[in-house]
Every structure is written in C-alpha cells, then in structure tokens.
Design a protein around this motif. Structure first.
Motif, mmCIF file in Angstrom:
data_model
loop_
_atom_site.group_PDB
_atom_site.id
_atom_site.type_symbol
_atom_site.label_atom_id
_atom_site.label_comp_id
_atom_site.label_asym_id
_atom_site.label_seq_id
_atom_site.Cartn_x
_atom_site.Cartn_y
_atom_site.Cartn_z
ATOM 1 N N GLY A 50 0.814 -1.214 0.000
ATOM 2 C CA GLY A 50 0.000 0.000 0.000
ATOM 3 C C GLY A 50 0.846 1.262 0.000
ATOM 4 O O GLY A 50 2.064 1.223 0.194
ATOM 5 N N GLU A 51 0.174 2.374 -0.214
ATOM 6 C CA GLU A 51 0.882 3.658 -0.287
ATOM 7 C C GLU A 51 1.635 3.965 0.999
ATOM 8 O O GLU A 51 2.758 4.460 0.959
ATOM 9 N N THR B 256 4.734 1.772 1.136
ATOM 10 C CA THR B 256 5.682 2.226 0.121
ATOM 11 C C THR B 256 6.351 3.526 0.568
ATOM 12 O O THR B 256 7.568 3.684 0.430
ATOM 13 N N ALA B 257 5.562 4.441 1.116
ATOM 14 C CA ALA B 257 6.113 5.709 1.615
ATOM 15 C C ALA B 257 7.139 5.446 2.705
ATOM 16 O O ALA B 257 8.217 6.055 2.722
ATOM 17 N N LYS C 128 3.119 9.960 2.067
ATOM 18 C CA LYS C 128 2.163 9.176 1.280
ATOM 19 C C LYS C 128 1.834 9.881 -0.030
ATOM 20 O O LYS C 128 1.665 9.233 -1.059
ATOM 21 N N ALA D 75 4.584 9.148 -2.437
ATOM 22 C CA ALA D 75 4.464 7.754 -2.879
ATOM 23 C C ALA D 75 3.345 7.632 -3.910
ATOM 24 O O ALA D 75 3.508 6.980 -4.946
ATOM 25 N N ARG D 76 2.225 8.288 -3.645
ATOM 26 C CA ARG D 76 1.085 8.242 -4.568
ATOM 27 C C ARG D 76 1.469 8.820 -5.930
ATOM 28 O O ARG D 76 1.104 8.284 -6.968
ATOM 29 N N GLN D 77 2.228 9.932 -5.921
ATOM 30 C CA GLN D 77 2.657 10.545 -7.183
ATOM 31 C C GLN D 77 3.558 9.595 -7.975
ATOM 32 O O GLN D 77 3.427 9.485 -9.194
ATOM 33 N N LEU E 90 3.635 6.304 -7.774
ATOM 34 C CA LEU E 90 2.809 5.196 -8.258
ATOM 35 C C LEU E 90 1.960 5.642 -9.455
ATOM 36 O O LEU E 90 1.816 4.905 -10.435
ATOM 37 N N GLN E 91 1.436 6.846 -9.392
ATOM 38 C CA GLN E 91 0.634 7.367 -10.498
ATOM 39 C C GLN E 91 1.486 7.537 -11.760
ATOM 40 O O GLN E 91 1.022 7.270 -12.866
ATOM 41 N N ALA F 256 -4.059 0.762 -10.689
ATOM 42 C CA ALA F 256 -4.797 0.793 -9.427
ATOM 43 C C ALA F 256 -6.149 0.142 -9.666
ATOM 44 O O ALA F 256 -6.815 0.427 -10.658
ATOM 45 N N TRP G 227 -2.736 -1.398 -5.664
ATOM 46 C CA TRP G 227 -1.903 -1.252 -6.853
ATOM 47 C C TRP G 227 -1.355 -2.605 -7.271
ATOM 48 O O TRP G 227 -0.941 -3.406 -6.431
#
Length: 140
Positions: A22-23, A26-27, A34, A37-39, A41-42, A52, A58
C-alpha cells in the motif's frame, strides 16, 4: 522512487499481477510522504507499468493482471479441492490457523472464503464453521 520500482518491474523482481504494498508501506520504505508515494505510483500507472484497482490496491501490469492475495489463497483452496486434498464435506480450519499456515492476514483468509462462498465451493454451517460444499469449478 518511481525509477527504483520501474527497475524492479523490468528485472522481474515484481511480476505482472503481483500486488504492490500500500501507499503507506511504500512511503515508509522510501522515507517519503504518502502523497509523494502516490505521485510515484501514479507516474508508473501513466506509463502502464502498474494499475490501481479500486478497493484492492496497486498491481503490476494492467487490470487484467490484478490478483489479490485473497484471489491467490482462494485459488490454492480450489486446487486443494479439485485434487481431493480437501474432500467435499471437509471442515476447514479456522481463520487464525489458516492465516498463520499460509502467511497472510486473517482478513485475507476471510476475503478468500467470501470468494469461495460466492462461487458455491464452500459454505458456512452453524456450529461447524466452513465446509467444502462442492468440487471446484469445472470439476465433476
């Protein structure tokens, strides 16, 4: 972060269908927020290296590859049933025992059970727990 994950995908360390942490995890791994991390992953999703799946997380590859741990556990049970390792009428061990045995969380076992119950492979019987109801799909 995106570069490291991209490298793991390209060298086969992360394979299509594999669920990513999860975010938050990963963060923490990369020592970032977070949001960062989201950026990352995106960015990988924009490159179509990961996807996603709403409510699941993810995954490496496109949505057709998305397979949760619960999906994998349910597939293992189906295999055990189709090979006769788990016979029709067998009572399955409890969630805690199975979670420990299979190295997953109890919620993963519960979700796998829900998938199997929806397919009519197992059923919950009062006073007994979950019981193998029928052979896995495609079996006679």
């Amino acid at each position: 972060m995106a570069e490291t994950l991209r490298g793991r995908i390209e060298n086969g360390e992360l394979v299509p269908g594999q669920q990513l942490p999860g975010e938050a995890a990963t963060a923490e791994e990369f020592g970032v927020s977070k949001g960062t991390a989201r950026q990352a992953l995106q960015l990988l999703a924009d490159e179509r290296l990961i996807t996603a799946v709403h409510g699941k997380g993810w995954f490496v590859g496109g949505p057709e590859h998305a397979r949760t741990r619960a999906d994998a556990v349910a597939a293992d049970f189906r295999q055990d049933i189709s090979t006769g390792k788990l016979a029709v009428g067998s009572v399955l061990p409890g969630e805690n025992a199975l979670a420990q045995e299979r190295g997953v969380g109890r919620i993963t076992i519960r979700r796998a059970f829900a998938l199997l119950e929806a397919d009519g492979v197992i059923e919950k019987r009062p006073g007994m727990g979950r019981v193998v109801k029928s052979r896995a799909e495609g079996d006679t």
